[in-house]
Design a protein around this motif. Structure first.
Motif, PDB file in Angstrom:
ATOM      1  N   VAL A   9     -25.802   4.159  22.326  1.00 42.03           N
ATOM      2  CA  VAL A   9     -25.740   4.424  20.892  1.00 42.03           C
ATOM      3  C   VAL A   9     -26.935   5.270  20.469  1.00 42.03           C
ATOM      4  O   VAL A   9     -26.786   6.197  19.665  1.00 42.03           O
ATOM      5  CB  VAL A   9     -25.662   3.109  20.087  1.00 42.03           C
ATOM      6  N   SER A  10     -28.094   5.023  21.030  1.00 46.25           N
ATOM      7  CA  SER A  10     -29.261   5.826  20.663  1.00 46.25           C
ATOM      8  C   SER A  10     -29.111   7.271  21.132  1.00 46.25           C
ATOM      9  O   SER A  10     -29.534   8.202  20.442  1.00 46.25           O
ATOM     10  CB  SER A  10     -30.556   5.205  21.189  1.00 46.25           C
ATOM     11  N   THR A  20     -30.430   5.850  14.210  1.00 45.97           N
ATOM     12  CA  THR A  20     -29.882   4.849  15.115  1.00 45.97           C
ATOM     13  C   THR A  20     -29.137   3.751  14.354  1.00 45.97           C
ATOM     14  O   THR A  20     -28.049   3.354  14.774  1.00 45.97           O
ATOM     15  CB  THR A  20     -30.989   4.266  16.011  1.00 45.97           C
ATOM     16  N   PRO A  21     -29.659   3.254  13.210  1.00 44.49           N
ATOM     17  CA  PRO A  21     -28.881   2.254  12.461  1.00 44.49           C
ATOM     18  C   PRO A  21     -27.509   2.777  12.019  1.00 44.49           C
ATOM     19  O   PRO A  21     -26.518   2.040  12.088  1.00 44.49           O
ATOM     20  CB  PRO A  21     -29.776   1.931  11.265  1.00 44.49           C
ATOM     21  N   THR A  22     -27.437   4.029  11.597  1.00 43.35           N
ATOM     22  CA  THR A  22     -26.145   4.606  11.222  1.00 43.35           C
ATOM     23  C   THR A  22     -25.228   4.681  12.432  1.00 43.35           C
ATOM     24  O   THR A  22     -24.034   4.369  12.347  1.00 43.35           O
ATOM     25  CB  THR A  22     -26.333   6.005  10.601  1.00 43.35           C
ATOM     26  N   ALA A  23     -25.770   5.058  13.570  1.00 42.62           N
ATOM     27  CA  ALA A  23     -24.978   5.135  14.797  1.00 42.62           C
ATOM     28  C   ALA A  23     -24.412   3.763  15.167  1.00 42.62           C
ATOM     29  O   ALA A  23     -23.256   3.658  15.577  1.00 42.62           O
ATOM     30  CB  ALA A  23     -25.828   5.692  15.936  1.00 42.62           C
ATOM     31  N   TYR A  24     -25.212   2.713  15.021  1.00 42.51           N
ATOM     32  CA  TYR A  24     -24.713   1.365  15.310  1.00 42.51           C
ATOM     33  C   TYR A  24     -23.627   0.953  14.318  1.00 42.51           C
ATOM     34  O   TYR A  24     -22.647   0.308  14.700  1.00 42.51           O
ATOM     35  CB  TYR A  24     -25.856   0.342  15.319  1.00 42.51           C
ATOM     36  N   THR A  25     -23.758   1.351  13.071  1.00 44.96           N
ATOM     37  CA  THR A  25     -22.720   1.062  12.084  1.00 44.96           C
ATOM     38  C   THR A  25     -21.413   1.720  12.509  1.00 44.96           C
ATOM     39  O   THR A  25     -20.354   1.095  12.481  1.00 44.96           O
ATOM     40  CB  THR A  25     -23.136   1.555  10.686  1.00 44.96           C
ATOM     41  N   TRP A  26     -21.488   2.978  12.900  1.00 48.83           N
ATOM     42  CA  TRP A  26     -20.285   3.680  13.355  1.00 48.83           C
ATOM     43  C   TRP A  26     -19.722   3.038  14.610  1.00 48.83           C
ATOM     44  O   TRP A  26     -18.510   2.897  14.748  1.00 48.83           O
ATOM     45  CB  TRP A  26     -20.598   5.138  13.647  1.00 48.83           C
ATOM     46  N   ALA A  27     -20.578   2.648  15.544  1.00 48.74           N
ATOM     47  CA  ALA A  27     -20.129   2.071  16.815  1.00 48.74           C
ATOM     48  C   ALA A  27     -19.349   0.775  16.624  1.00 48.74           C
ATOM     49  O   ALA A  27     -18.527   0.417  17.461  1.00 48.74           O
ATOM     50  CB  ALA A  27     -21.325   1.840  17.736  1.00 48.74           C
ATOM     51  N   HIS A  28     -19.583   0.095  15.506  1.00 46.09           N
ATOM     52  CA  HIS A  28     -18.867  -1.148  15.228  1.00 46.09           C
ATOM     53  C   HIS A  28     -17.550  -0.929  14.490  1.00 46.09           C
ATOM     54  O   HIS A  28     -16.809  -1.882  14.260  1.00 46.09           O
ATOM     55  CB  HIS A  28     -19.766  -2.108  14.443  1.00 46.09           C
ATOM     56  N   ARG A  29     -17.250   0.303  14.116  1.00 45.46           N
ATOM     57  CA  ARG A  29     -15.982   0.603  13.442  1.00 45.46           C
ATOM     58  C   ARG A  29     -14.824   0.421  14.423  1.00 45.46           C
ATOM     59  O   ARG A  29     -14.948   0.763  15.608  1.00 45.46           O
ATOM     60  CB  ARG A  29     -15.959   2.037  12.927  1.00 45.46           C
ATOM     61  N   ALA A  30     -13.702  -0.071  13.934  1.00 47.93           N
ATOM     62  CA  ALA A  30     -12.530  -0.291  14.789  1.00 47.93           C
ATOM     63  C   ALA A  30     -11.985   1.017  15.353  1.00 47.93           C
ATOM     64  O   ALA A  30     -11.450   1.037  16.471  1.00 47.93           O
ATOM     65  CB  ALA A  30     -11.445  -1.020  14.008  1.00 47.93           C
ATOM     66  N   CYS A  36     -18.071  -2.716  24.595  1.00 53.09           N
ATOM     67  CA  CYS A  36     -19.235  -3.509  25.003  1.00 53.09           C
ATOM     68  C   CYS A  36     -19.185  -3.810  26.493  1.00 53.09           C
ATOM     69  O   CYS A  36     -18.128  -4.113  27.046  1.00 53.09           O
ATOM     70  CB  CYS A  36     -19.279  -4.820  24.238  1.00 53.09           C
ATOM     71  N   ILE A  37     -20.342  -3.721  27.111  1.00 57.45           N
ATOM     72  CA  ILE A  37     -20.548  -4.209  28.469  1.00 57.45           C
ATOM     73  C   ILE A  37     -21.691  -5.195  28.340  1.00 57.45           C
ATOM     74  O   ILE A  37     -22.838  -4.795  28.120  1.00 57.45           O
ATOM     75  CB  ILE A  37     -20.904  -3.076  29.449  1.00 57.45           C
ATOM     76  N   GLY A  38     -21.357  -6.459  28.388  1.00 60.23           N
ATOM     77  CA  GLY A  38     -22.356  -7.492  28.108  1.00 60.23           C
ATOM     78  C   GLY A  38     -22.789  -7.371  26.660  1.00 60.23           C
ATOM     79  O   GLY A  38     -21.959  -7.345  25.759  1.00 60.23           O
ATOM     80  N   ASN A  39     -24.085  -7.244  26.436  1.00 56.85           N
ATOM     81  CA  ASN A  39     -24.616  -7.072  25.078  1.00 56.85           C
ATOM     82  C   ASN A  39     -24.816  -5.609  24.703  1.00 56.85           C
ATOM     83  O   ASN A  39     -25.291  -5.317  23.612  1.00 56.85           O
ATOM     84  CB  ASN A  39     -25.963  -7.801  24.944  1.00 56.85           C
ATOM     85  N   ARG A  40     -24.473  -4.711  25.599  1.00 59.39           N
ATOM     86  CA  ARG A  40     -24.719  -3.280  25.377  1.00 59.39           C
ATOM     87  C   ARG A  40     -23.470  -2.592  24.847  1.00 59.39           C
ATOM     88  O   ARG A  40     -22.367  -2.818  25.346  1.00 59.39           O
ATOM     89  CB  ARG A  40     -25.132  -2.643  26.688  1.00 59.39           C
ATOM     90  N   ILE A  41     -23.645  -1.751  23.842  1.00 61.45           N
ATOM     91  CA  ILE A  41     -22.547  -0.946  23.324  1.00 61.45           C
ATOM     92  C   ILE A  41     -22.596   0.411  24.019  1.00 61.45           C
ATOM     93  O   ILE A  41     -23.647   1.050  24.075  1.00 61.45           O
ATOM     94  CB  ILE A  41     -22.656  -0.749  21.798  1.00 61.45           C
ATOM     95  N   VAL A  42     -21.465   0.820  24.554  1.00 57.88           N
ATOM     96  CA  VAL A  42     -21.353   2.103  25.232  1.00 57.88           C
ATOM     97  C   VAL A  42     -20.369   2.963  24.438  1.00 57.88           C
ATOM     98  O   VAL A  42     -19.320   2.489  24.014  1.00 57.88           O
ATOM     99  CB  VAL A  42     -20.844   1.928  26.684  1.00 57.88           C
TER     100      VAL A  42
END
Length: 61
Positions: A9-10, A20-30, A36-42
């Protein structure tokens, strides 16, 4: 883009020039190409290109 299938995400934030916070917001969009691989968002790199293109096209319409 390179030969990787997924990026962090970074890395996505850096490439798009967003925070980076905006990127994480987008990454959580359906509708966003991430998983996710474990706790990591890819972020699926090819999917990211397609998603950005779709966002640009929808804004132009």
């Amino acid at each position: 883009m390179n030969n990787k299938l997924g990026i962090s995400v970074s890395e996505m934030a850096r490439r798009l020039g967003i925070s980076t916070p905006t990127a994480y917001t987008w990454a959580h969009r359906a509708d966003f190409p991430s998983f996710c691989i474990g706790n990591r968002i890819v972020v699926y790199e090819k999917g990211l290109e397609e998603w950005v293109k779709k966002m640009v096209e929808s804004k132009a319409a």
